[in-house]
Enzyme design. Sequence first.
Site, PDB file in Angstrom:
ATOM      1  N   ARG A 121       0.861  -1.392   0.137  1.00 53.09           N
ATOM      2  CA  ARG A 121      -0.024  -0.055  -0.260  1.00 53.09           C
ATOM      3  C   ARG A 121       0.802   1.207   0.252  1.00 53.09           C
ATOM      4  NH1 ARG A 121      -3.010  -3.265   3.716  1.00 53.09           N
ATOM      5  NH2 ARG A 121      -4.850  -3.704   2.351  1.00 53.09           N
ATOM      6  N   LYS A 143       3.267  11.826 -11.887  1.00 56.68           N
ATOM      7  CA  LYS A 143       2.690  10.142 -12.260  1.00 56.68           C
ATOM      8  C   LYS A 143       3.044   9.740 -12.434  1.00 56.68           C
ATOM      9  CE  LYS A 143      -0.706  13.488 -14.968  1.00 56.68           C
ATOM     10  NZ  LYS A 143      -0.706  13.823 -16.677  1.00 56.68           N
ATOM     11  N   GLU A 244      -4.129  16.789 -12.938  1.00 62.82           N
ATOM     12  CA  GLU A 244      -4.648  17.517 -13.617  1.00 62.82           C
ATOM     13  C   GLU A 244      -6.220  17.657 -13.914  1.00 62.82           C
ATOM     14  OE1 GLU A 244      -2.287  15.362 -16.900  1.00 62.82           O
ATOM     15  OE2 GLU A 244      -3.649  15.665 -18.439  1.00 62.82           O
ATOM     16  N   HIS A 255       0.870  18.195 -27.373  1.00 61.98           N
ATOM     17  CA  HIS A 255       0.853  16.538 -27.453  1.00 61.98           C
ATOM     18  C   HIS A 255       0.119  15.630 -27.971  1.00 61.98           C
ATOM     19  CE1 HIS A 255       4.261  16.908 -24.732  1.00 61.98           C
ATOM     20  NE2 HIS A 255       4.215  15.939 -24.077  1.00 61.98           N
ATOM     21  N   HIS A 272       9.387  10.189 -28.575  1.00 56.59           N
ATOM     22  CA  HIS A 272       8.622  11.231 -27.839  1.00 56.59           C
ATOM     23  C   HIS A 272       8.466  12.952 -28.848  1.00 56.59           C
ATOM     24  CE1 HIS A 272       5.704  12.585 -25.756  1.00 56.59           C
ATOM     25  NE2 HIS A 272       6.363  13.473 -24.764  1.00 56.59           N
TER      26      HIS A 272
HETATM   27  N1  LIG Z   1       5.251  10.303 -15.589  1.00 52.97           N
HETATM   28  C1  LIG Z   1       5.449  11.344 -16.185  1.00 52.97           C
HETATM   29  O1  LIG Z   1       4.638  12.516 -15.850  1.00 52.97           O
HETATM   30  C2  LIG Z   1       6.027  10.698 -17.522  1.00 52.97           C
HETATM   31  C3  LIG Z   1       6.072  12.085 -18.450  1.00 52.97           C
HETATM   32  C4  LIG Z   1       6.958  12.322 -19.245  1.00 52.97           C
HETATM   33  C5  LIG Z   1       7.125  11.234 -20.111  1.00 52.97           C
HETATM   34  N2  LIG Z   1       7.108   9.380 -19.365  1.00 52.97           N
HETATM   35  C6  LIG Z   1       7.808   8.485 -19.812  1.00 52.97           C
HETATM   36  O2  LIG Z   1       8.889   8.100 -19.648  1.00 52.97           O
HETATM   37  C7  LIG Z   1       9.453   7.131 -20.674  1.00 52.97           C
HETATM   38  C8  LIG Z   1      10.219   7.658 -21.689  1.00 52.97           C
HETATM   39  O3  LIG Z   1      11.215   7.777 -20.925  1.00 52.97           O
HETATM   40  P1  LIG Z   1      12.571   8.203 -21.454  1.00 52.97           P
HETATM   41  O4  LIG Z   1      12.770   9.010 -22.568  1.00 52.97           O
HETATM   42  O5  LIG Z   1      13.460   8.828 -20.648  1.00 52.97           O
HETATM   43  O6  LIG Z   1      12.999   6.920 -21.592  1.00 52.97           O
HETATM   44  P2  LIG Z   1      14.004   5.634 -20.594  1.00 52.97           P
HETATM   45  O7  LIG Z   1      13.528   5.644 -19.854  1.00 52.97           O
HETATM   46  O8  LIG Z   1      13.265   4.570 -21.654  1.00 52.97           O
HETATM   47  O9  LIG Z   1      15.439   6.373 -21.571  1.00 52.97           O
HETATM   48  C9  LIG Z   1      15.855   6.528 -23.119  1.00 52.97           C
HETATM   49  C10 LIG Z   1      17.104   5.714 -22.868  1.00 52.97           C
HETATM   50  O10 LIG Z   1      18.052   6.438 -22.417  1.00 52.97           O
HETATM   51  C11 LIG Z   1      19.006   5.024 -21.730  1.00 52.97           C
HETATM   52  N3  LIG Z   1      19.167   5.912 -20.826  1.00 52.97           N
HETATM   53  C12 LIG Z   1      19.251   6.454 -19.308  1.00 52.97           C
HETATM   54  N4  LIG Z   1      20.080   7.525 -18.756  1.00 52.97           N
HETATM   55  C13 LIG Z   1      20.912   7.643 -20.217  1.00 52.97           C
HETATM   56  C14 LIG Z   1      22.492   8.082 -19.523  1.00 52.97           C
HETATM   57  N5  LIG Z   1      22.265   8.892 -18.338  1.00 52.97           N
HETATM   58  N6  LIG Z   1      23.115   7.974 -20.588  1.00 52.97           N
HETATM   59  C15 LIG Z   1      23.205   6.989 -21.565  1.00 52.97           C
HETATM   60  N7  LIG Z   1      21.749   6.913 -22.086  1.00 52.97           N
HETATM   61  C16 LIG Z   1      20.811   6.428 -20.500  1.00 52.97           C
HETATM   62  C17 LIG Z   1      17.908   4.111 -21.195  1.00 52.97           C
HETATM   63  O11 LIG Z   1      18.622   2.851 -21.163  1.00 52.97           O
HETATM   64  C18 LIG Z   1      17.500   3.924 -22.764  1.00 52.97           C
HETATM   65  O12 LIG Z   1      17.615   3.238 -23.880  1.00 52.97           O
HETATM   66  C19 LIG Z   1       7.915   7.204 -21.336  1.00 52.97           C
HETATM   67  O13 LIG Z   1       7.466   5.710 -20.962  1.00 52.97           O
HETATM   68  C20 LIG Z   1       7.199   8.019 -21.356  1.00 52.97           C
HETATM   69  O14 LIG Z   1       5.785   7.581 -20.987  1.00 52.97           O
HETATM   70  C21 LIG Z   1       6.189   9.807 -17.954  1.00 52.97           C
HETATM   71 ZN   LIG Z   2       5.429  14.632 -23.467  1.00 53.10          ZN
END
Ligand SMILES: NC(=O)c1ccc[n+]([C@@H]2O[C@H](COP(=O)([O-])OP(=O)(O)OC[C@H]3O[C@@H](n4cnc5c(N)ncnc54)[C@H](O)[C@@H]3O)[C@@H](O)[C@H]2O)c1
Ligand SMILES: [Zn+2]
Length: 363
Positions: A121, A143, A244, A255, A272
């Site tokens: 929980r 989120k 939100e 978006h 993205h």
């Molecule tokens: N919760 C929220 O408010 C929110 C907002 C925006 C996006 N998201 C989510 O975030 C995700 C996308 O995040 P992302 O773009 O970080 O993707 P990710 O976590 O897949 O990272 C992108 C790539 O970068 C690599 N990586 C991470 N840190 C690194 C570093 N320091 N050096 C080299 N490589 C590195 C990872 O291994 C991966 O291959 C999606 O799932 C999306 O839905 C959530």
């Molecule tokens: Zn975004």
Amino acid sequence: MNQSNSLKVHIPQKAAYSYDLVVGNGILENADDFVKKYTNAKNFLIVTNEKVKELYGKYLKIDSAKWFVMKDGERYKNFDTLKKILDFALQQKLQRTDCIIAFGGGVAGDIAGFAASIYMRGTDFIQIPTTLLAQVDSSVGGKVAINHEKGKNLIGAFYQPKAVLADISVLKTLDLRQLKTGLAEVLKYAFIEKSCAADLNYRFYDFLNQNKEEIYNLNPEILSKTVSICCSLKAAIVNQDETEKGLRTILNLGHTFAHAIENLTNYTVYTHGEAVAAGMKMAFNLSLAKGFIDKDYYNKACKLIDDYDLIPSMQNFDKEKFYDKMFLDKKAQNGKIRFVLPSENFKAETTSDVTKEQVFEVL
Ligand SMILES: NC(=O)c1ccc[n+]([C@@H]2O[C@H](COP(=O)([O-])OP(=O)(O)OC[C@H]3O[C@@H](n4cnc5c(N)ncnc54)[C@H](O)[C@@H]3O)[C@@H](O)[C@H]2O)c1
Ligand SMILES: [Zn+2]
């Protein structure tokens, strides 16, 4: 600690959810002190992926931490990995008073946070984001989610971390495309700055306009400032509207279009951020066409997006299909697509008052 900026995210209705967000250069090595300041946990579970563990695992030394290392990739942000994390936590006898740490990009952050929100929980949760996107966006605001076959982020919660530690020195290993995907969200904050909070005045557009070279060169001071400004703007919004119901939707500038682009191309062609940058331009076009903004501001905004070179050449989309996909967006309500549109200089608003013809014009 090396130079660092601390800022507090405070969610008024839930004073207990006020938390610190620390941004700095080379602060990862102090993570042990940092996490212990924010939780009384005796045991820690670090959720990361193979790549981040390999690159930076050795710098994150937290006593009594167990590591859960997931496979790298958005497709692993699913039920199967979530179950494995929970199984592992139980096997390691993690208690409710212990703490889960997300160490990685948005994928690790989202799934670790969701696991923390349901494990016994709710256990303490700390974010150590390592991509620019995670530092300026996904680690702030609470989120957390996993994907479902029916769509992205459909299963999740609002669950605030105890603290966020963003070390900009880890961004040096991001490839250019990943850096740019974060920069699209960074630019977004410039275009909504004046809607975030009356007392914030960073003139973020000017800052970004003046510092493009430094940002691309990963100048630590400029990068720390960039991440801090984005976080404080997002925090200001989340403070006013955690779940939100209103204001927070402006974070979705660009978006509605972006989700259609991503969806039409099966999330495989554009990142993205590329889709968001293209989507922001469509939003600016629509705003101009509707007379919400003047040509001066329109030109300024488009110039910044172009200068940062965030949009690869895009294929031509079938307009009918594109329009249909926009209805799938979570922001569509009562059969109407809700658009976040630039409304005046550095402000945005949500509106459904857009005709199909007007949308077709800007595609
Ligand atoms: N919760 C929220 O408010 C929110 C907002 C925006 C996006 N998201 C989510 O975030 C995700 C996308 O995040 P992302 O773009 O970080 O993707 P990710 O976590 O897949 O990272 C992108 C790539 O970068 C690599 N990586 C991470 N840190 C690194 C570093 N320091 N050096 C080299 N490589 C590195 C990872 O291994 C991966 O291959 C999606 O799932 C999306 O839905 C959530
Ligand atoms: Zn975004």
